[in-house]
Design a protein around this motif. Sequence first.
Motif, mmCIF file in Angstrom:
data_model
loop_
_atom_site.group_PDB
_atom_site.id
_atom_site.type_symbol
_atom_site.label_atom_id
_atom_site.label_comp_id
_atom_site.label_asym_id
_atom_site.label_seq_id
_atom_site.Cartn_x
_atom_site.Cartn_y
_atom_site.Cartn_z
ATOM 1 N N PHE A 1 0.835 -1.199 0.000
ATOM 2 C CA PHE A 1 0.000 0.000 0.000
ATOM 3 C C PHE A 1 0.877 1.258 0.000
ATOM 4 C CE2 PHE A 1 -2.584 3.172 2.428
ATOM 5 C CZ PHE A 1 -3.645 3.289 1.535
ATOM 6 N N LYS A 2 1.926 1.264 0.817
ATOM 7 C CA LYS A 2 2.831 2.413 0.863
ATOM 8 C C LYS A 2 3.585 2.576 -0.457
ATOM 9 C CE LYS A 2 4.821 1.232 4.799
ATOM 10 N NZ LYS A 2 5.708 1.305 5.998
ATOM 11 N N ALA A 3 3.935 1.463 -1.094
ATOM 12 C CA ALA A 3 4.582 1.550 -2.404
ATOM 13 C C ALA A 3 3.628 2.158 -3.424
ATOM 14 C CB ALA A 3 5.041 0.160 -2.852
ATOM 15 N N CYS A 4 2.350 1.793 -3.328
ATOM 16 C CA CYS A 4 1.329 2.374 -4.206
ATOM 17 C C CYS A 4 1.229 3.874 -3.970
ATOM 18 C CB CYS A 4 -0.007 1.692 -3.972
ATOM 19 S SG CYS A 4 -1.375 2.341 -4.999
ATOM 20 N N LEU A 5 1.229 4.292 -2.696
ATOM 21 C CA LEU A 5 1.137 5.715 -2.367
ATOM 22 C C LEU A 5 2.280 6.501 -3.008
ATOM 23 C CD1 LEU A 5 0.234 5.609 1.445
ATOM 24 C CD2 LEU A 5 -1.313 5.966 -0.480
ATOM 25 N N ALA A 6 3.461 5.914 -3.025
ATOM 26 C CA ALA A 6 4.625 6.594 -3.595
ATOM 27 C C ALA A 6 4.486 6.798 -5.092
ATOM 28 C CB ALA A 6 5.892 5.801 -3.280
ATOM 29 N N GLY A 7 3.639 5.992 -5.743
ATOM 30 C CA GLY A 7 3.484 6.092 -7.188
ATOM 31 C C GLY A 7 2.250 6.840 -7.646
ATOM 32 N N LEU A 8 1.493 7.427 -6.725
ATOM 33 C CA LEU A 8 0.296 8.186 -7.109
ATOM 34 C C LEU A 8 0.674 9.417 -7.933
ATOM 35 C CD1 LEU A 8 -1.857 8.115 -3.840
ATOM 36 C CD2 LEU A 8 -2.418 7.014 -6.016
ATOM 37 N N LEU A 9 -0.147 9.729 -8.928
ATOM 38 C CA LEU A 9 0.081 10.933 -9.719
ATOM 39 C C LEU A 9 -0.052 12.173 -8.833
ATOM 40 C CD1 LEU A 9 -2.012 10.137 -12.944
ATOM 41 C CD2 LEU A 9 0.445 9.870 -12.599
ATOM 42 N N PRO A 10 0.754 13.204 -9.086
ATOM 43 C CA PRO A 10 0.696 14.412 -8.246
ATOM 44 C C PRO A 10 -0.415 15.372 -8.645
ATOM 45 C CG PRO A 10 2.433 14.632 -9.865
ATOM 46 C CD PRO A 10 1.866 13.236 -10.036
ATOM 47 N N TYR A 11 -1.419 14.890 -9.346
ATOM 48 C CA TYR A 11 -2.580 15.707 -9.705
ATOM 49 C C TYR A 11 -3.806 14.809 -9.749
ATOM 50 C CZ TYR A 11 -1.012 13.854 -14.207
ATOM 51 O OH TYR A 11 -0.573 13.015 -15.207
ATOM 52 N N SER A 12 -4.971 15.388 -9.506
ATOM 53 C CA SER A 12 -6.208 14.626 -9.425
ATOM 54 C C SER A 12 -7.066 14.845 -10.663
ATOM 55 C CB SER A 12 -6.995 15.061 -8.185
ATOM 56 O OG SER A 12 -7.441 16.402 -8.340
ATOM 57 N N PHE A 13 -8.186 14.135 -10.717
ATOM 58 C CA PHE A 13 -9.138 14.335 -11.812
ATOM 59 C C PHE A 13 -9.616 15.781 -11.849
ATOM 60 C CE2 PHE A 13 -13.589 14.518 -13.204
ATOM 61 C CZ PHE A 13 -13.452 14.071 -14.511
ATOM 62 N N ASP A 14 -9.913 16.344 -10.689
ATOM 63 C CA ASP A 14 -10.400 17.730 -10.641
ATOM 64 C C ASP A 14 -9.371 18.716 -11.182
ATOM 65 O OD1 ASP A 14 -12.800 16.926 -9.568
ATOM 66 O OD2 ASP A 14 -12.204 17.301 -7.491
ATOM 67 N N ASP A 15 -8.090 18.387 -11.051
ATOM 68 C CA ASP A 15 -7.038 19.284 -11.538
ATOM 69 C C ASP A 15 -6.998 19.365 -13.062
ATOM 70 O OD1 ASP A 15 -6.142 19.910 -8.969
ATOM 71 O OD2 ASP A 15 -4.815 18.166 -8.906
ATOM 72 N N ILE A 16 -7.470 18.322 -13.747
ATOM 73 C CA ILE A 16 -7.359 18.281 -15.206
ATOM 74 C C ILE A 16 -8.705 18.152 -15.913
ATOM 75 C CG2 ILE A 16 -5.030 17.297 -15.168
ATOM 76 C CD1 ILE A 16 -6.380 14.565 -15.758
ATOM 77 N N ALA A 17 -9.806 18.096 -15.153
ATOM 78 C CA ALA A 17 -11.126 17.885 -15.765
ATOM 79 C C ALA A 17 -11.505 19.010 -16.708
ATOM 80 C CB ALA A 17 -12.190 17.736 -14.673
ATOM 81 N N PHE A 18 -10.941 20.193 -16.496
ATOM 82 C CA PHE A 18 -11.134 21.319 -17.417
ATOM 83 C C PHE A 18 -9.755 21.876 -17.738
ATOM 84 C CE2 PHE A 18 -11.804 25.736 -18.575
ATOM 85 C CZ PHE A 18 -12.894 25.672 -19.429
ATOM 86 N N THR A 19 -9.271 21.572 -18.943
ATOM 87 C CA THR A 19 -7.914 21.939 -19.331
ATOM 88 C C THR A 19 -7.946 22.755 -20.615
ATOM 89 O OG1 THR A 19 -6.961 19.954 -18.318
ATOM 90 C CG2 THR A 19 -5.646 21.057 -20.011
ATOM 91 N N VAL A 20 -7.220 23.866 -20.634
ATOM 92 C CA VAL A 20 -7.150 24.721 -21.813
ATOM 93 C C VAL A 20 -5.747 24.625 -22.418
ATOM 94 C CG1 VAL A 20 -7.353 27.057 -22.715
ATOM 95 C CG2 VAL A 20 -8.867 26.304 -20.870
ATOM 96 N N LEU A 21 -5.683 24.260 -23.694
ATOM 97 C CA LEU A 21 -4.420 24.187 -24.424
ATOM 98 C C LEU A 21 -4.313 25.382 -25.359
ATOM 99 C CD1 LEU A 21 -4.636 20.421 -25.518
ATOM 100 C CD2 LEU A 21 -3.632 21.344 -23.413
ATOM 101 N N THR A 22 -3.150 26.007 -25.420
ATOM 102 C CA THR A 22 -2.944 27.137 -26.318
ATOM 103 C C THR A 22 -1.916 26.774 -27.389
ATOM 104 O OG1 THR A 22 -1.341 28.028 -24.743
ATOM 105 C CG2 THR A 22 -3.579 28.893 -24.634
ATOM 106 N N TYR A 23 -1.984 27.517 -28.511
ATOM 107 C CA TYR A 23 -1.171 27.206 -29.681
ATOM 108 C C TYR A 23 -0.250 28.360 -30.047
ATOM 109 C CZ TYR A 23 -3.884 23.024 -30.652
ATOM 110 O OH TYR A 23 -4.459 21.785 -30.566
ATOM 111 N N GLU A 24 0.871 27.986 -30.678
ATOM 112 C CA GLU A 24 1.735 28.995 -31.264
ATOM 113 C C GLU A 24 1.013 29.650 -32.449
ATOM 114 O OE1 GLU A 24 4.301 29.805 -29.798
ATOM 115 O OE2 GLU A 24 4.993 28.067 -28.645
ATOM 116 N N PHE A 25 1.437 30.818 -32.825
ATOM 117 C CA PHE A 25 0.769 31.563 -33.889
ATOM 118 C C PHE A 25 0.835 30.822 -35.220
ATOM 119 C CE2 PHE A 25 0.997 34.655 -37.397
ATOM 120 C CZ PHE A 25 -0.270 35.210 -37.286
ATOM 121 N N GLY A 26 -0.338 30.726 -35.869
ATOM 122 C CA GLY A 26 -0.406 30.315 -37.267
ATOM 123 C C GLY A 26 -0.226 28.844 -37.558
ATOM 124 N N GLY A 27 -0.411 27.952 -36.579
ATOM 125 C CA GLY A 27 -0.225 26.551 -36.909
ATOM 126 C C GLY A 27 -0.827 25.592 -35.914
#
Length: 289
Positions: free
Chosen positions: A162-188
Amino acid sequence: MWLRVLLVLALFLPLSTSAQLRHYVASLDQSQWTLSGNTPIICRLEHDIPAYGKAIFTSLAGKSHNLIFNLDMWVKPEKVTQAKLMSLPPTWRPGVLSTEITELTYQKYFSGEVTRNAAWSMLSELEQGMQPTFYYADWYNHDNKIAVGLSAVNFNRQYAEFKACLAGLLPYSFDDIAFTVLTYEFGGQELTHYAKEQIAKVQEYLSYDPDVELVLIDAYTDSYGGRSINQKVSEKRADSVKAFFVAAGITQERIHTVGHGELNHVASNDTIGERARNRRVVIRMSKPM
């Protein structure tokens, strides 16, 4: 064993002359601990309590090591009930004193929960061979008392996993990424450096969580270029994000894309910075309630 339980109850939950004690705890032969969740998004450690229910420790991916203990009862409380959580020594450790971990309240029709600090204390006590035990009055007959214990037998091996599992948990949750905005470089079609980091997080999370039932991808452009061209650019951007997820093993049926072209600006197009905000893809994800 019964004498020790009765002595504890005499100290914390006085018994009347007609009171009865029901004590639920796994015997040496029955006591088993199971790592039922072992992924980068959830770690879950379970223990069956015969004739009563299940004890569950759960930690989810996130910025901090959260931990919740749930006493999943077969029969939920019929009324709000006050309980005391004690740490008791097993019968083969005479002379070791009992200690109080916390007091808590069982809410009507809900399983009992123990939050972070007290839940960690329970794990620490189990690791030392102690027996965390809940004491409360029966909500059907207040004169009768109930003791519910977690056996430490066969605990430490599963706790190490269980402790080994805890060490491998992602450092972000579903709520952290459930609404994500990606931006683009100009013109492509090239994502900004920060957007590449964000889409990698979303992809990684999706690869571990089959409960995400829908991924909505909405793509937008700024107002430079012809309207029909911008519409096609937005559609290509949405499709490229979808293709990234599909290539990582996410099924197409979970992904829905829409290109909006120049519609729905979030800023004007007067400056370079404002145009950059409009060149975006919005990722929204949903899970069942």
